[in-house]
Design an enzyme around this catalytic site. Structure first.
Site, PDB file in Angstrom:
ATOM      1  N   ARG A  62      29.646  41.536  29.101  1.00 37.87           N
ATOM      2  CA  ARG A  62      30.932  42.086  29.515  1.00 37.87           C
ATOM      3  C   ARG A  62      31.955  41.001  29.834  1.00 37.87           C
ATOM      4  O   ARG A  62      33.153  41.262  29.782  1.00 37.87           O
ATOM      5  CB  ARG A  62      30.763  42.956  30.766  1.00 37.87           C
ATOM      6  CG  ARG A  62      30.069  44.277  30.500  1.00 37.87           C
ATOM      7  CD  ARG A  62      30.174  45.147  31.736  1.00 37.87           C
ATOM      8  NE  ARG A  62      29.513  46.432  31.553  1.00 37.87           N
ATOM      9  CZ  ARG A  62      30.074  47.476  31.005  1.00 37.87           C
ATOM     10  NH1 ARG A  62      31.316  47.393  30.552  1.00 37.87           N
ATOM     11  NH2 ARG A  62      29.415  48.614  30.871  1.00 37.87           N
ATOM     12  N   ASN A 100      38.839  32.308  43.925  1.00 40.76           N
ATOM     13  CA  ASN A 100      37.713  32.727  44.758  1.00 40.76           C
ATOM     14  C   ASN A 100      36.781  31.569  45.115  1.00 40.76           C
ATOM     15  O   ASN A 100      36.001  31.669  46.050  1.00 40.76           O
ATOM     16  CB  ASN A 100      36.933  33.817  44.013  1.00 40.76           C
ATOM     17  CG  ASN A 100      35.672  34.239  44.726  1.00 40.76           C
ATOM     18  OD1 ASN A 100      35.711  34.981  45.699  1.00 40.76           O
ATOM     19  ND2 ASN A 100      34.530  33.765  44.224  1.00 40.76           N
ATOM     20  N   SER A 154      40.608  34.416  51.585  1.00 39.84           N
ATOM     21  CA  SER A 154      40.594  33.790  52.898  1.00 39.84           C
ATOM     22  C   SER A 154      39.522  34.479  53.734  1.00 39.84           C
ATOM     23  O   SER A 154      38.601  35.092  53.195  1.00 39.84           O
ATOM     24  CB  SER A 154      41.977  33.903  53.543  1.00 39.84           C
ATOM     25  OG  SER A 154      42.004  33.234  54.784  1.00 39.84           O
TER      26      SER A 154
END
Length: 307
Positions: A62, A100, A154
């Site tokens: 995917r 990320n 965060s």
């Protein structure tokens, strides 16, 4: 326009389904997507609806893995530049960038090859450079109906301690290093980054996630959270501490990237997939701190960005 009601228990799958129309046709790049982490889970659910998802760490049917130029680790500025050049060369437009990637808060002081403290390099300086090198490509995907988006991960740690120490960012030393302070500074920096990038006319969305039991907590270096009473000595969630599952933890990332109601709110700060700007600490929302951090980061990188 109404939006679904989300909660602590909401999963990334549920958020992606709710915003499937907004995700449809979009090209998304997510950094830090190792297995058993929130980055991978966010990529997995987004990929069910998106046109293209580019991830930096794992390949599956995917999810499209970029070429070797895109690295898991954003700590090397040279690797970041190579990765950005690779992405900029893609024929496809880029609609969403999710920063990320992060380094574990470890007691041992470590510098990168560029002389930057490892946590700050991986979660702040590297993403700053990467994002700004991709700004023209992001802006090119804008239409009258759609504004490209940048997401920074965060945590509640942005409200702890005293915020960013500009002296230690520019000149980190083992004598001044404290791994908990460094962790909190990185999270504060990622929130301060929000008004900065607005100068580039790309509305970012800050993403706060609650404590999530992921693969990063299963390392010997997870001692920071053990000391805070969040983990047992075996690296398991401590009793009485309210942890999210990975699917729950990744939900806010997906909401930050695609909730249409925050598309015109540069600097939105999310908790449990909903805007919670009142949860930002004063030192993490001070415009003067944000401007200073932008300038200091440009100084470290050795490049100015004007769009």
């Amino acid at each position: 326009m109404s939006t679904p009601t989300f909660s602590f228990e909401t999963t990334a799958e549920e958020v992606a389904t709710a915003f499937s129309h907004e995700i449809k046709g979009k090209n998304v790049l997510i950094t830090g997507t190792s297995m058993n982490g929130i980055g991978f889970e966010a990529a997995r659910v987004i990929a069910k609806h998106a046109n293209l998802v580019i991830i930096t760490g794992y390949n599956s049917q995917r999810l499209k893995l970029s070429e070797e130029a895109i690295k898991k680790n954003l700590a090397s500025l040279a690797a970041v530049r190579t990765a950005a050049a690779e992405v900029n060369a893609y024929a496809e437009p880029l609609h969403v960038l999710v920063n990320n990637a992060a380094a574990i808060a470890q007691p041992t002081f470590k510098l990168t090859a560029d002389g930057i403290e490892l946590q700050m390099a991986t979660a702040r300086v590297g993403p700053f450079l990467f994002t700004n090198l991709l700004v023209p490509k992001l802006l090119a995907s804008a239409t009258e109906q759609y504004t490209p988006r940048v997401v920074y991960v965060s945590s509640i740690a942005q409200s702890m301690r005293t915020g960013v120490n500009f002296d230690t960012i520019k000149a980190p030393t083992s004598e001044t290093y404290n791994h908990v302070d460094s962790y909190c500074q990185v999270k504060a920096a990622n929130v301060l980054y929000i008004p900065d990038i607005h100068y580039s006319h790309v509305p970012p969305q800050a993403n706060l996630v609650s404590d999530i039991f992921t693969n990063i907590n299963q390392t010997e270096e997870a001692i920071t959270k053990m000391k805070m009473g969040m983990l047992t000595p075996e690296g398991r969630p401590a009793e009485g501490h309210n942890w999210k599952t990975i699917p729950q933890g990744a939900a806010t990332t997906v909401a930050a990237a695609f909730d249409p109601l925050i598309g015109d709110q540069p600097g939105a700060y999310l908790v449990d997939s909903a805007v919670a700007n009142d949860a930002i600490a004063p030192h993490s929302s001070d415009p003067a701190n944000a401007k200073r951090l932008w300038d200091v980061t440009e100084e470290i990188i050795g490049q100015r960005f004007e769009f």
